[in-house]
Motif scaffolding. Structure first.
Motif, mmCIF file in Angstrom:
data_model
loop_
_atom_site.group_PDB
_atom_site.id
_atom_site.type_symbol
_atom_site.label_atom_id
_atom_site.label_comp_id
_atom_site.label_asym_id
_atom_site.label_seq_id
_atom_site.Cartn_x
_atom_site.Cartn_y
_atom_site.Cartn_z
ATOM 1 N N ASN A 1 -31.234 -15.867 6.962
ATOM 2 C CA ASN A 1 -30.035 -16.475 7.245
ATOM 3 C C ASN A 1 -29.629 -16.926 5.561
ATOM 4 O O ASN A 1 -30.611 -18.016 5.054
ATOM 5 C CB ASN A 1 -29.749 -17.654 8.002
ATOM 6 C CG ASN A 1 -29.807 -16.963 9.599
ATOM 7 O OD1 ASN A 1 -29.374 -16.021 9.723
ATOM 8 N ND2 ASN A 1 -30.147 -17.743 10.661
ATOM 9 N N THR B 1 -26.864 -19.459 3.612
ATOM 10 C CA THR B 1 -25.878 -20.494 3.643
ATOM 11 C C THR B 1 -24.899 -20.000 2.424
ATOM 12 O O THR B 1 -25.401 -19.285 1.473
ATOM 13 C CB THR B 1 -26.032 -21.916 3.611
ATOM 14 O OG1 THR B 1 -27.143 -22.194 2.445
ATOM 15 C CG2 THR B 1 -27.260 -22.206 4.825
ATOM 16 N N ARG B 2 -23.847 -20.633 2.279
ATOM 17 C CA ARG B 2 -23.030 -20.499 1.344
ATOM 18 C C ARG B 2 -23.790 -21.018 0.064
ATOM 19 O O ARG B 2 -23.476 -20.244 -0.806
ATOM 20 C CB ARG B 2 -21.535 -21.361 1.509
ATOM 21 C CG ARG B 2 -20.632 -21.165 0.183
ATOM 22 C CD ARG B 2 -19.375 -22.244 0.271
ATOM 23 N NE ARG B 2 -18.796 -22.353 -0.743
ATOM 24 C CZ ARG B 2 -17.784 -21.564 -1.197
ATOM 25 N NH1 ARG B 2 -17.661 -20.580 -0.391
ATOM 26 N NH2 ARG B 2 -17.122 -21.572 -2.300
ATOM 27 N N LEU C 1 -24.079 -15.817 7.186
ATOM 28 C CA LEU C 1 -23.650 -16.433 8.503
ATOM 29 C C LEU C 1 -21.988 -16.319 8.918
ATOM 30 O O LEU C 1 -21.332 -16.366 7.736
ATOM 31 C CB LEU C 1 -24.126 -18.014 8.468
ATOM 32 C CG LEU C 1 -25.583 -18.207 8.233
ATOM 33 C CD1 LEU C 1 -25.905 -19.639 8.010
ATOM 34 C CD2 LEU C 1 -26.452 -17.667 9.650
ATOM 35 N N GLU C 2 -21.868 -16.439 10.033
ATOM 36 C CA GLU C 2 -20.517 -16.302 10.496
ATOM 37 C C GLU C 2 -19.459 -17.229 10.342
ATOM 38 O O GLU C 2 -18.290 -17.156 10.152
ATOM 39 C CB GLU C 2 -20.506 -15.969 12.104
ATOM 40 C CG GLU C 2 -20.924 -17.296 12.811
ATOM 41 C CD GLU C 2 -22.138 -17.609 13.016
ATOM 42 O OE1 GLU C 2 -22.712 -18.213 13.871
ATOM 43 O OE2 GLU C 2 -23.100 -16.752 12.613
ATOM 44 N N ASP C 3 -20.093 -18.371 10.149
ATOM 45 C CA ASP C 3 -19.151 -19.572 9.371
ATOM 46 C C ASP C 3 -18.550 -19.561 8.029
ATOM 47 O O ASP C 3 -18.328 -20.708 7.408
ATOM 48 C CB ASP C 3 -19.743 -20.842 9.916
ATOM 49 C CG ASP C 3 -21.048 -21.140 9.411
ATOM 50 O OD1 ASP C 3 -21.666 -20.451 8.645
ATOM 51 O OD2 ASP C 3 -21.333 -22.198 9.675
ATOM 52 N N ILE C 4 -19.295 -18.753 7.111
ATOM 53 C CA ILE C 4 -19.064 -18.828 5.644
ATOM 54 C C ILE C 4 -17.724 -17.955 5.589
ATOM 55 O O ILE C 4 -17.522 -17.002 5.747
ATOM 56 C CB ILE C 4 -20.034 -18.096 4.914
ATOM 57 C CG1 ILE C 4 -21.440 -18.770 5.163
ATOM 58 C CG2 ILE C 4 -19.619 -17.760 3.494
ATOM 59 C CD1 ILE C 4 -22.617 -18.010 4.572
ATOM 60 N N HIS C 5 -16.767 -18.883 4.816
ATOM 61 C CA HIS C 5 -15.474 -18.298 4.447
ATOM 62 C C HIS C 5 -15.520 -17.616 3.142
ATOM 63 O O HIS C 5 -16.109 -17.874 2.256
ATOM 64 C CB HIS C 5 -14.706 -19.572 4.029
ATOM 65 C CG HIS C 5 -13.074 -19.450 3.752
ATOM 66 N ND1 HIS C 5 -12.495 -18.760 4.871
ATOM 67 C CD2 HIS C 5 -12.550 -19.315 2.659
ATOM 68 C CE1 HIS C 5 -10.934 -18.661 4.223
ATOM 69 N NE2 HIS C 5 -11.347 -18.760 2.861
ATOM 70 N N ASP D 1 -23.434 -12.049 13.678
ATOM 71 C CA ASP D 1 -22.397 -12.591 14.589
ATOM 72 C C ASP D 1 -21.035 -12.175 14.305
ATOM 73 O O ASP D 1 -20.022 -12.913 14.350
ATOM 74 C CB ASP D 1 -22.500 -14.007 14.933
ATOM 75 C CG ASP D 1 -23.638 -14.434 15.738
ATOM 76 O OD1 ASP D 1 -24.532 -13.569 16.220
ATOM 77 O OD2 ASP D 1 -24.084 -15.678 15.774
ATOM 78 N N HIS E 1 -9.962 -12.446 7.864
ATOM 79 C CA HIS E 1 -10.923 -13.163 6.873
ATOM 80 C C HIS E 1 -12.247 -12.213 6.764
ATOM 81 O O HIS E 1 -12.693 -12.279 5.605
ATOM 82 C CB HIS E 1 -11.347 -14.611 7.225
ATOM 83 C CG HIS E 1 -10.155 -15.624 6.884
ATOM 84 N ND1 HIS E 1 -9.335 -16.260 7.773
ATOM 85 C CD2 HIS E 1 -9.493 -16.053 5.707
ATOM 86 C CE1 HIS E 1 -8.311 -16.966 7.258
ATOM 87 N NE2 HIS E 1 -8.560 -16.889 5.847
ATOM 88 N N SER E 2 -12.841 -12.108 7.912
ATOM 89 C CA SER E 2 -14.004 -11.711 7.987
ATOM 90 C C SER E 2 -13.980 -10.141 7.548
ATOM 91 O O SER E 2 -15.038 -9.705 6.727
ATOM 92 C CB SER E 2 -14.516 -11.492 9.459
ATOM 93 O OG SER E 2 -13.744 -10.785 10.060
#
Length: 402
Positions: free
Chosen positions: A67, A69-70, A89-93, A116, A122-123
């Motif tokens: 994984n 992160t931003r 990761l799915e929460d990265i904009h 995920d 956005h995705s």
């Protein structure tokens, strides 16, 4: 600083052969269990897998999914791209900075997996950089999975089905067109009501009963092994391998038992017997031997129970998955000691059972289920757990060739 706890989870192809492993770290949450720092956790796994250890020690020759992160995407560490798959990761904009970073990582040869993944406005901005899409099959309905697969399918894009808990879901995901599969379904038996066990399985169970009998002695074990030439050959090959490190050449079963010891011969005969169950994926044996070595290492560290017995508990803990028979039925046919049976079923608390519980919690990344307090009372801290797990993985890699 204590070594952080980490876990390794296999990623299979349709033939249930391992193609890669995902590496996950809990990070140092012993003092602040409610805090989770994604940057710190991912940095730990990168430093550990590519720094303190050789990545081959952790994953063999398989790829490592890790994984990012931003912050790690924007400022990636200088790591080789050959075995590393970056999971976004799915929460990265997906803002302009992230998209530029992904473009640069692709130019450097890194493969990108979207974790995920759910298709949104956005995705979808991430899709041009993706080599692999990971879909949580528990998060979506079957129809929603079909719609995602149809909308996302394109040449050279591969799909991983995550969180597969049963063999039935695995079969469904195969039909839906997934390329790879991740989850805990392999550790569960495929029990079909009314279906008799295969003849080979019955033979294995009969030999196991003789090997694990409380009254089994030197001559009895030798006689059991002598009746199976293939098992005898593989056992002698193993005893002469670097795993045992005896430095002596062993030519006979009696010599092997005398040199290595009855308990170890019994355990390794059991391991080889399960490994010979050819219709089962080899990863089952790797998980079993990892559990066995992990339990043994903690027993040696704590000095509170017999290390060989702890090894046996880990080794036998997946008998139901190996043989596709309910564990209670298997144990009713094996003349194991009450402590061994209680350790395997959890009917009563035992020290080997405590070690097995810790290993299972690691496998499932259920960090809060690790009985840290009970282990600390035995003189085992989190660094010991991490060391034991790493040693167990390396040991399982080495023993998988037998």
């Amino acid at each position: 600083m204590n070594k952080p706890l980490f876990a390794r989870q296999a990623i299979f192809n349709k033939d249930l052969k391992v193609e890669a492993y995902e590496l996950l770290f809990r990070g140092d949450t012993l003092n602040c269990p409610t805090e989770f720092d994604g940057d710190k956790a991912s940095s730990h796994v990168l430093l550990y897998a590519f720094g303190e250890r050789r990545i081959e020690d952790i994953t063999g020759q398989k790829d490592a999914f890790i994984n990012f992160t931003r912050n790690l995407l924007v400022c990636p560490p200088p790591l080789p791209a050959s075995q590393l798959v970056i999971e976004v990761l799915e929460d990265i904009h997906p803002d302009d900075i992230v998209l530029r970073s992904l473009s640069e990582l692709k130019k450097q040869g890194y493969r990108i997996a979207l974790d995920d993944f759910l298709l949104t406005d956005h995705s979808k901005l991430l899709l041009p950089f993706a080599d692999i899409i990971k879909i949580d099959v528990l998060q979506l309905s079957e129809q929603e999975i079909r719609e995602h697969m149809l909308a996302l399918k394109k040449p050279n894009l591969q799909f991983v089905a995550e969180k597969i808990e049963t063999h039935e879901i695995f079969k469904l995901c195969c039909e839906l067109g997934f390329d790879y599969f991740q989850g805990y379904f392999l550790a569960k038996p495929q029990i079909v009501e009314g279906k008799k066990a295969q003849q080979g399985t019955q033979s294995i169970l009969q030999i196991l009963a003789k090997l694990t009998a409380n009254n089994a002695d030197f001559d009895g074990i030798a006689q059991v092994l002598s009746s199976d030439p293939g098992l005898s050959f593989r056992l002698l090959k193993m005893v002469n391998s670097p795993i045992f490190g005896s430095g002596r050449h062993v030519e006979s079963l009696s010599q092997a038992i005398a040199m290595v010891g009855l308990d170890r011969i019994r355990n390794w005969s059991t391991f080889l017997l399960l490994a010979s169950n050819s219709h089962k994926p080899s990863e089952l044996c790797i998980i079993s031997s990892t559990r066995a070595k992990f339990c043994e290492r903690l027993a040696i560290k704590s000095k509170t129970c017999d290390a060989s017995q702890a090894f046996t508990v880990g080794l036998l803990s997946m008998l139901d998955a190996h043989l596709d028979i309910a564990m209670d039925h298997i144990l009713s046919q094996l003349n194991l000691s009450p402590e061994l049976k209680n350790s395997l079923t959890g009917a009563k608390k035992t020290t080997p059972g405590l070690f097995l519980k810790a290993c299972k919690a690691l496998e499932h990344q259920q960090w809060s289920d690790i009985p840290t307090g009970s282990l600390m009372a035995l003189g085992i801290d989190e660094s010991d757990i991490s060391t034991a797990y790493t040693e167990a993985l390396c040991f399982a890699q080495d023993s998988s060739g037998f």
